[in-house]
Every structure is written in structure tokens, then in C-alpha cells.
Design an enzyme around this catalytic site. Structure first.
Site, PDB file in Angstrom:
ATOM      1  N   CYS A  49     -46.698  -9.538-124.424  1.00 38.99           N
ATOM      2  CA  CYS A  49     -45.699  -9.305-123.538  1.00 38.99           C
ATOM      3  C   CYS A  49     -44.680 -10.551-124.164  1.00 38.99           C
ATOM      4  O   CYS A  49     -44.150 -10.105-125.408  1.00 38.99           O
ATOM      5  CB  CYS A  49     -45.963  -9.915-122.166  1.00 38.99           C
ATOM      6  SG  CYS A  49     -44.980  -9.963-120.950  1.00 38.99           S
ATOM      7  N   HIS A  73     -42.663  -7.415-125.131  1.00 36.72           N
ATOM      8  CA  HIS A  73     -41.863  -7.210-123.611  1.00 36.72           C
ATOM      9  C   HIS A  73     -40.390  -6.941-124.390  1.00 36.72           C
ATOM     10  O   HIS A  73     -39.762  -7.489-125.060  1.00 36.72           O
ATOM     11  CB  HIS A  73     -42.239  -8.175-122.714  1.00 36.72           C
ATOM     12  CG  HIS A  73     -41.547  -7.575-121.451  1.00 36.72           C
ATOM     13  ND1 HIS A  73     -40.262  -7.674-121.032  1.00 36.72           N
ATOM     14  CD2 HIS A  73     -42.523  -6.761-120.520  1.00 36.72           C
ATOM     15  CE1 HIS A  73     -40.248  -7.154-119.677  1.00 36.72           C
ATOM     16  NE2 HIS A  73     -41.420  -6.404-119.395  1.00 36.72           N
TER      17      HIS A  73
END
Length: 185
Positions: free
Chosen positions: A104, A124
């Protein structure tokens, strides 16, 4: 055969799904997991308000780990990026040639601590700018480049955790762990 060891570093603002999935899947694979609180052993408030209790304080952690894993969540990733203790742990892990995992927003910490520059990595989309300036951004759920394993976010956490299991225990064990979880093909 010695049980592989994993250190998962938990900071306030971490993505709780990623943290829990990573720890759970690794433990299903019989990996010894130490969930270490960046700021102590007390409960950590995650990105969606869920409180997770680490096994110990990062400053109390000793020994070597086969993998050091950084869960995402922007707030947690920012804290990991700002921590000299995390930087030291990551540099030691990289210099020893052992695996580092980041999911992420956690690749922000890799950039902040000057690790794996130019390597292929996923993250991410919210942190694409920073990560693409540091490494070679790849739009894939899980990216493995040497000892570095990265992933995009909560929806890719299972695939990420299983990639770590494959690294630590082999593809056969990863398949055995995956099957009863009833993941779609």
C-alpha cells in the site's frame, strides 16, 4: 528445519486489513510472526479506528528475521518513514540480503530511508508520485524484485501474504495455506 521468522511493524494509522491478513496468513503457514508496535507494546489505533495489540515493542525486538514487513495505511506509512529505528532495521535487513515486504503506502518508508532505489515495486495509487520517483513503478497486485516484495493495497493483501509464504516456505506450502481460505481463482 528452523521455523522462518517474520517481523511486522505496526504504527498508528496502519491499514488494519493489511496488518491482520499478513499476520494471519504467515501464521497459518507456520511462520513465527512478531507483531511489533513502533511506539510501544500498547494498543495501536489503525486507519479505520480498529485497535490492534502488538506482541511487543519494536525497541525490544532482537534477533534476525527472514522477512521484515511494513503494512500500509498512509498515517502508518508516514510514521514508518519518519522512524530512525525502522530505517536501521530495514537497512540491516537489506544489507543481510533478507526479504523486505511493503504494501500500500508503505513503500514511502523505503523511499524515505533510501532503500531499493530504482527497483521494481508496486504501491497504492495515492503514493504513485513518490514511489515512481524512487523506484520503477509497476501496476501489478504483487511485485517481486530480488529480496523486495511489494503490493498495492488492502485488496491485494492476500496475494501479498501468500507471496511472502512462498518465499519463506515454498510454493507447495503457499498452495496448502491458500486452498482452505476459499480464495477465488
Amino acid at each position: 528445519m528452523k521455523m522462518p521468522r517474520a517481523l511486522v511493524i505496526l504504527a498508528e494509522g496502519a491499514e488494519e486489513m493489511e496488518t491482520t491478513i499478513i499476520v494471519d496468513v504467515l501464521r497459518r503457514a507456520e511462520v513465527e510472526v512478531v507483531l511489533a508496535g513502533l511506539d510501544g507494546p500498547g494498543p495501536v489505533r489503525c486507519s479505520r479506528g480498529v485497535r490492534l495489540v502488538p506482541d511487543t515493542d519494536l525497541s525490544a525486538v532482537t534477533g534476525d528475521f527472514d522477512v521484515v514487513v511494513l503494512p500500509g495505511g498512509k498515517g502508518g506509512a508516514d510514521r514508518l518513514a519518519a522512524s530512525p529505528a525502522v530505517g536501521e532495521r530495514l537497512h540491516a535487513q537489506a544489507q543481510a540480503g533478507r526479504v523486505v515486504g511493503a504494501i500500500c503506502a508503505a513503500p514511502l518508508a523505503l523511499a524515505a530511508h533510501g532503500l531499493f532505489q530504482g527497483r521494481r515495486m508496486a504501491c497504492h495509487p495515492s503514493v504513485n508520485g513518490v514511489v515512481s520517483a524512487h523506484g520503477a513503478l509497476v501496476a501489478s497486485p504483487v511485485v517481486e524484485d530480488g529480496q523486495l516484495v511489494t503490493s498495492q493495497g488492502p485488496g491485494t493483501a492476500m496475494a501479498f501474504a501468500l507471496a511472502l509464504v512462498a518465499r519463506l516456505r515454498g510454493e507447495e506450502i503457499a498452495a496448502k495455506v491458500r486452498a482452505p481460505m476459499m480464495l477465488p481463482a
